[in-house]
Design a protein around this motif. Sequence first.
Motif, PDB file in Angstrom:
ATOM      1  N   GLY A 190       0.832  -1.185   0.000  1.00  0.00           N
ATOM      2  CA  GLY A 190       0.000   0.000   0.000  1.00  0.00           C
ATOM      3  C   GLY A 190       0.875   1.246   0.000  1.00  0.00           C
ATOM      4  O   GLY A 190       1.981   1.231  -0.536  1.00  0.00           O
ATOM      5  N   SER A 243     -13.061   2.899  -9.824  1.00  0.00           N
ATOM      6  CA  SER A 243     -14.076   2.215  -9.026  1.00  0.00           C
ATOM      7  C   SER A 243     -15.177   1.675  -9.912  1.00  0.00           C
ATOM      8  O   SER A 243     -16.076   1.016  -9.444  1.00  0.00           O
ATOM      9  CB  SER A 243     -14.687   3.153  -7.995  1.00  0.00           C
ATOM     10  OG  SER A 243     -13.974   4.314  -7.882  1.00  0.00           O
ATOM     11  N   GLU A 293      -4.113   5.132  -7.459  1.00  0.00           N
ATOM     12  CA  GLU A 293      -4.040   6.074  -6.340  1.00  0.00           C
ATOM     13  C   GLU A 293      -2.992   7.153  -6.611  1.00  0.00           C
ATOM     14  O   GLU A 293      -3.176   8.317  -6.277  1.00  0.00           O
ATOM     15  CB  GLU A 293      -3.675   5.340  -5.044  1.00  0.00           C
ATOM     16  CG  GLU A 293      -4.743   4.386  -4.546  1.00  0.00           C
ATOM     17  CD  GLU A 293      -6.008   5.106  -4.119  1.00  0.00           C
ATOM     18  OE1 GLU A 293      -5.908   6.258  -3.678  1.00  0.00           O
ATOM     19  OE2 GLU A 293      -7.094   4.520  -4.237  1.00  0.00           O
ATOM     20  N   GLY A 337      -9.086   9.090   0.610  1.00  0.00           N
ATOM     21  CA  GLY A 337      -7.942   8.189   0.530  1.00  0.00           C
ATOM     22  C   GLY A 337      -6.953   8.435   1.657  1.00  0.00           C
ATOM     23  O   GLY A 337      -6.495   7.508   2.328  1.00  0.00           O
ATOM     24  N   SER A 373      -7.991   4.195   9.330  1.00  0.00           N
ATOM     25  CA  SER A 373      -8.488   2.825   9.234  1.00  0.00           C
ATOM     26  C   SER A 373      -8.209   2.037  10.499  1.00  0.00           C
ATOM     27  O   SER A 373      -7.124   2.106  11.062  1.00  0.00           O
ATOM     28  CB  SER A 373      -7.810   2.127   8.045  1.00  0.00           C
ATOM     29  OG  SER A 373      -7.820   0.738   8.245  1.00  0.00           O
ATOM     30  N   LEU A 384     -15.371   0.901   2.304  1.00  0.00           N
ATOM     31  CA  LEU A 384     -14.456   0.782   1.162  1.00  0.00           C
ATOM     32  C   LEU A 384     -15.178   0.969  -0.167  1.00  0.00           C
ATOM     33  O   LEU A 384     -16.374   0.746  -0.270  1.00  0.00           O
ATOM     34  CB  LEU A 384     -13.802  -0.600   1.153  1.00  0.00           C
ATOM     35  CG  LEU A 384     -12.752  -0.895   2.224  1.00  0.00           C
ATOM     36  CD1 LEU A 384     -12.160  -2.261   1.979  1.00  0.00           C
ATOM     37  CD2 LEU A 384     -11.673   0.159   2.219  1.00  0.00           C
ATOM     38  N   ASP A 393     -12.351  -0.120  -5.848  1.00  0.00           N
ATOM     39  CA  ASP A 393     -10.908  -0.172  -6.140  1.00  0.00           C
ATOM     40  C   ASP A 393     -10.081  -0.372  -4.873  1.00  0.00           C
ATOM     41  O   ASP A 393      -9.031  -1.005  -4.904  1.00  0.00           O
ATOM     42  CB  ASP A 393     -10.438   1.041  -6.944  1.00  0.00           C
ATOM     43  CG  ASP A 393     -10.870   2.354  -6.351  1.00  0.00           C
ATOM     44  OD1 ASP A 393     -11.816   2.346  -5.554  1.00  0.00           O
ATOM     45  OD2 ASP A 393     -10.267   3.391  -6.674  1.00  0.00           O
ATOM     46  N   GLU A 394     -10.570   0.172  -3.744  1.00  0.00           N
ATOM     47  CA  GLU A 394      -9.832  -0.051  -2.489  1.00  0.00           C
ATOM     48  C   GLU A 394      -9.896  -1.522  -2.078  1.00  0.00           C
ATOM     49  O   GLU A 394      -8.916  -2.101  -1.613  1.00  0.00           O
ATOM     50  CB  GLU A 394     -10.394   0.850  -1.387  1.00  0.00           C
ATOM     51  CG  GLU A 394      -9.974   2.297  -1.559  1.00  0.00           C
ATOM     52  CD  GLU A 394     -11.021   3.288  -1.091  1.00  0.00           C
ATOM     53  OE1 GLU A 394     -10.756   4.485  -1.148  1.00  0.00           O
ATOM     54  OE2 GLU A 394     -12.139   2.867  -0.696  1.00  0.00           O
ATOM     55  N   ARG A 437      -6.751  -4.242  -1.854  1.00  0.00           N
ATOM     56  CA  ARG A 437      -6.447  -4.988  -0.636  1.00  0.00           C
ATOM     57  C   ARG A 437      -6.239  -6.477  -0.876  1.00  0.00           C
ATOM     58  O   ARG A 437      -5.397  -7.081  -0.225  1.00  0.00           O
ATOM     59  CB  ARG A 437      -7.544  -4.748   0.398  1.00  0.00           C
ATOM     60  CG  ARG A 437      -7.408  -3.350   0.941  1.00  0.00           C
ATOM     61  CD  ARG A 437      -8.373  -3.026   2.024  1.00  0.00           C
ATOM     62  NE  ARG A 437      -8.092  -1.647   2.441  1.00  0.00           N
ATOM     63  CZ  ARG A 437      -8.403  -1.157   3.615  1.00  0.00           C
ATOM     64  NH1 ARG A 437      -9.005  -1.905   4.511  1.00  0.00           N
ATOM     65  NH2 ARG A 437      -8.103   0.089   3.901  1.00  0.00           N
TER      66      ARG A 437
END
Lengths: 292, 320, 551
Positions: free
Chosen positions: A49, A240, A256, B146, B153, C301, C304-305, C309
């Motif tokens: 990430g 998305s 991202e 983001g 989180s 979420l 895409d997140e 993951r």
Amino acid sequence: MLYTKTRDARIYQVGIAIFLTVILLIIVIPFWQVIVTAFVPLDIYTREGIPFFLPPTKWTLEAFKQLMGHSQFARALWNSVVITVLGVTISMTLTVPLAYGLSTRNLPGRKLIMTLVLFTYLFSPGLIPVYLLITGMKLTNNYLAVILPPAVSVYNTLVMMSFFEGLPEDLKEAARLDGANELQVLWNVVLPLSKPILLTIGLFYAVYFWNEFFTPLLYLNRNDLLPLPVLLRNILISSSLNEYVEYNAFSTSPIESLKAAGVLITMLPMFLIYPWIQRYFTKGTLVGGVKE
Amino acid sequence: MTTKVLALPSKVPAAEKLSIKKLLRTMWRQRWLYFLMTPTLIYFVVFKYGPLWNAQIAFKDFKPLLGVWGSPWVGFEHFGTFINSFYFTELMANTIIFSVAKLVLGLPLAVIVAIALHETWLLRFRTLVQTAIYLPHFLSWVIMFGVMLVILSPGNGLLNAIIERFGGEPIAFLTSPKYFRWVVILSDIWKETGWGTILYLAALLAISPDLYEAAAVDGATPLQRIWYISLPGILPVIVLVTLLRMGHILEAGFNQIFVLYSIPVYSVGDIIDTWVYRQGVLNFQFSLATAVGFFKGVIGLVLITISNRVAKRLAQQSIY
Amino acid sequence: MKSWKMIFVVFVLVLSQILAACGAPATPTEVAPPEAPEAPAEPTKAPEPTTPPEPVDITMWLQATVTEAGPPPDDWIAYDIIREELGINLEYVIIPPAGDGEAKLNAAAAANDLPDFFQVTSTNRGGERDNLVNYYELGLVAPVDDMFAMMPERTKNHYNNQNLLDLLTFDGAVYGLPAPPSIPKREGFVIRQDWLDALDLEAPTTPEELLAVAKAFTEQDPDGNGKNDTYGIGAFIEGPGVGRRFNFVFGAYGVLDVWNFVDASPDKFELNVRDPQYYEAMQVMVALNEAGVVDPDWPTLSKDEFRARWKQGRFGIMWEDFAALSNKSNYEPFDTNFPDGSWTPLPALIGPGGEAYYGLDDAQFNVFAVSQRAVDEGKMEAIARLLEWIATDGYYLLGFGEEGVNFNLDEKGFINIDGIDEAQAYSAPERQPFTQMRNQLVFYNTLAEISARYPNYTTEGGREMTPIDTYLSFFQSQNWVPAFAKLLIQPPANAADFERFYNEGIIQFVLGQKELTPESWAEFLAGLDGQGAKEYEAAAQQVLSDAGLLK
């Protein structure tokens, strides 16, 4: 500024500096995350990430390269510049006279105008009524559709008015006694004294036009007219939505990073313009040495 | 320095009932000013009142083929749909809480930071801070989400890592109704405070340096200087901004909420605009959204009138 | 004061330059696009020119296949062919995805300014038909029945599904063109095989075993990295309630999605929540979340997140689209991180009542419409001509590019890129702008298309990846609940309130914000009735039995 540098004053200054440092850190630390995101290489991103600390050798410009290499990028950037310059010019040309007129207390009809202006601030007609007007005027695919509906912000006008009201009346009076008409008073006396607020409001308008994506998206159909924010937004939200992940349009950079790089690119003009604005912000403004 | 910030229509004092001739003479003297304002006034008629004319669809069952004027009137039906909707009270409460909290917490902070920037001697440092704190304004909320996910989180967020290091339980900030409002309010303050300082800084710079020099000669302390010169100097702007924000009290930041909220926090996060979006998008209701716009305008009108009265009294006292 | 004026003068100069450079803002001059245009050869198989006397202007609004890639350039060869051979000046507008595109289309509808031909878009799964109904009721779209005879080839390949045509038939006329559905039953239940092996576990077959395996994945460090950084299950909310990413739980109780299609009959059609088994499924959901075996970010979420993951190895059990899971472009990052990692498809879990449904087969398909205005202006024939061309002579050009330059065609009609320049291949990022219409108007799921879209390849670890054989075929062979009738059900008038009450109620139970007891559940159901659930059910039952779909 002529402050005597006493010990107390120094302690006070240290206090201010600490306070500002704290504010700076609160702002910068999360923002750092955006910067790292824009420069993170694909392999690190897919493994762990977005890290908080990225080894200096790992930084990559890939996301920027991909965005700037987009077939529409140059065109969109240019369109954004045109929309912003045109928009700010029209906005300021329309806003300054209204703000000045409203700041003139003894203008007959001022209250009526104020009421009418304020009414439009309170009651926003919403998307469809504006759309009907613009399409009725056949302004689709025309930058004026993007620029005119938001050209005068009542908020900005009233803020500017409030500044004009704060200007010392005797300077204006002196000019009037010299035989100047209101146009000359505005041009020769009021505007030169109001640089900070003119720059501020100009900046507000510029940032609005620079960032606006929704109106261009509504009114501009031709791809060669779209400004940068629309292009970036399409990239931003596409990840998305693509159901059929068969091939990627961007293969060497995480989505991202593209988002973050897009944001940093949009901010760039701010960095470029800011030093120029800053000069006018730090100079003493009421140069005439007027006493109240 | 004037105290009157907004001139809502008020009664004309009897003393001003002068002859029409004199009024005309004043108007003639100001002809250049009218001339200057004419383009803007025409602009307002076309681009602000034009849409407001179309906004009559709030009282109609709008059919595109019939046009704005040809669509049948339905009176207050759309207003009823909104006011009688199941979550109306909660939507209003959430909207007002967000809007007031952002104002009450955000505005003073922006003023304090602006004054601190104005006070500091370190000019380069000041430029640095100024530039840095404006930056978040340019982040869209999608990007913000983001960043916030990385920090907040419960799985691997930075903040939760710290909480866990000190032996705490990780907190689901974004999905817990207990914390969500604070997440919204504080993230907005983080994003917009720096941008807000621009206006107050410009106001501070408009204060005559002579006043500060005189204060220095009189040996005023920094606090006295701020209290008696800086604050009164920017008070008109503060009052004006507050009043205008009151007029938009039912705008709680659609873009922000829409990105940040999720089903677990609807009870504390759903606002009027998000409801209109969901209802409007699903059911193709052009008129409903316009009706809610009117509703918000009426509430704004009431609030701005009241707070203008209050401000007139209080601000006068604080200036003199 | 002087400098101030100087700045103004400079500003005016800059402005005048800009204006001069771009002409009137409405008609900017052509600025050469940065990329060099290719020099395409004339198409070899040009059809007989049937050029009508005057070119017709057609505006067409479609969503993109690859949004971020942008539109084709102005000098795209297809534009020339369409103009010269079909006599059509095509204005092809790519509308933005999701809510943005829907807002743009709805605004145009409000102004009676819809484009001649457009894709009906909706942010809601299956909401396209609802929007088409709205346009129909407002009189904005035209019946397309006459068009079918004008485009025989296309009708044969694309519009051959009577069920879909029926869905778009209002008052005896067809008002929308249903694109062939994206591959049906394409999602499924998968597990990390390497994690199972590492912990020496069997794949779960019941909800209880699912909890046990998920627990082991969360607590026993299945990836062996010595860190407590994994979860059993990953998901995000997609659809009503907890969404369909938890299909493997609800399927075991026969209560998938909102409507009870499993027990549907002519005199009974209800919401799933009324089924006592739904309560049992909810108990499983509560247990999973209480045990902390689901990635705790799941309620917030985005897609895409979520996908980022699983590529990072955050969780080992999920419900995912076969292409997202196994196609090379999306699988590659996962493969790089975990060369030994692999996902195994699993059959439906078996519930205590012996039920084992996989998912809801609710026929997703794109809908296209012709505006009434276009028909009034006499453009229907031209639109049909364009669509027919896309299905015949334009097929390869719009779907893949030029033969020999962007792809090869073998003797069996399959697509390959042997010997094609990498940057020129139809699958290369650079080529995506040229095939933006492919998922909207071109493809109709032939075997050649599917094997071109989902080719086999070899992973880092040397495994052969076969998206179709390993995943899609497996998923499709499972026990799906046929439910395409769902599209007929229009949302209730208080949709925003009803849906919020429904979604929020379920999520609050699952996350433990409200304790799940028979009493609190009954209270929730009563609350739903207060939102008009009974009327909603009656209306749905009426619509479905009128359409003859309840047997």
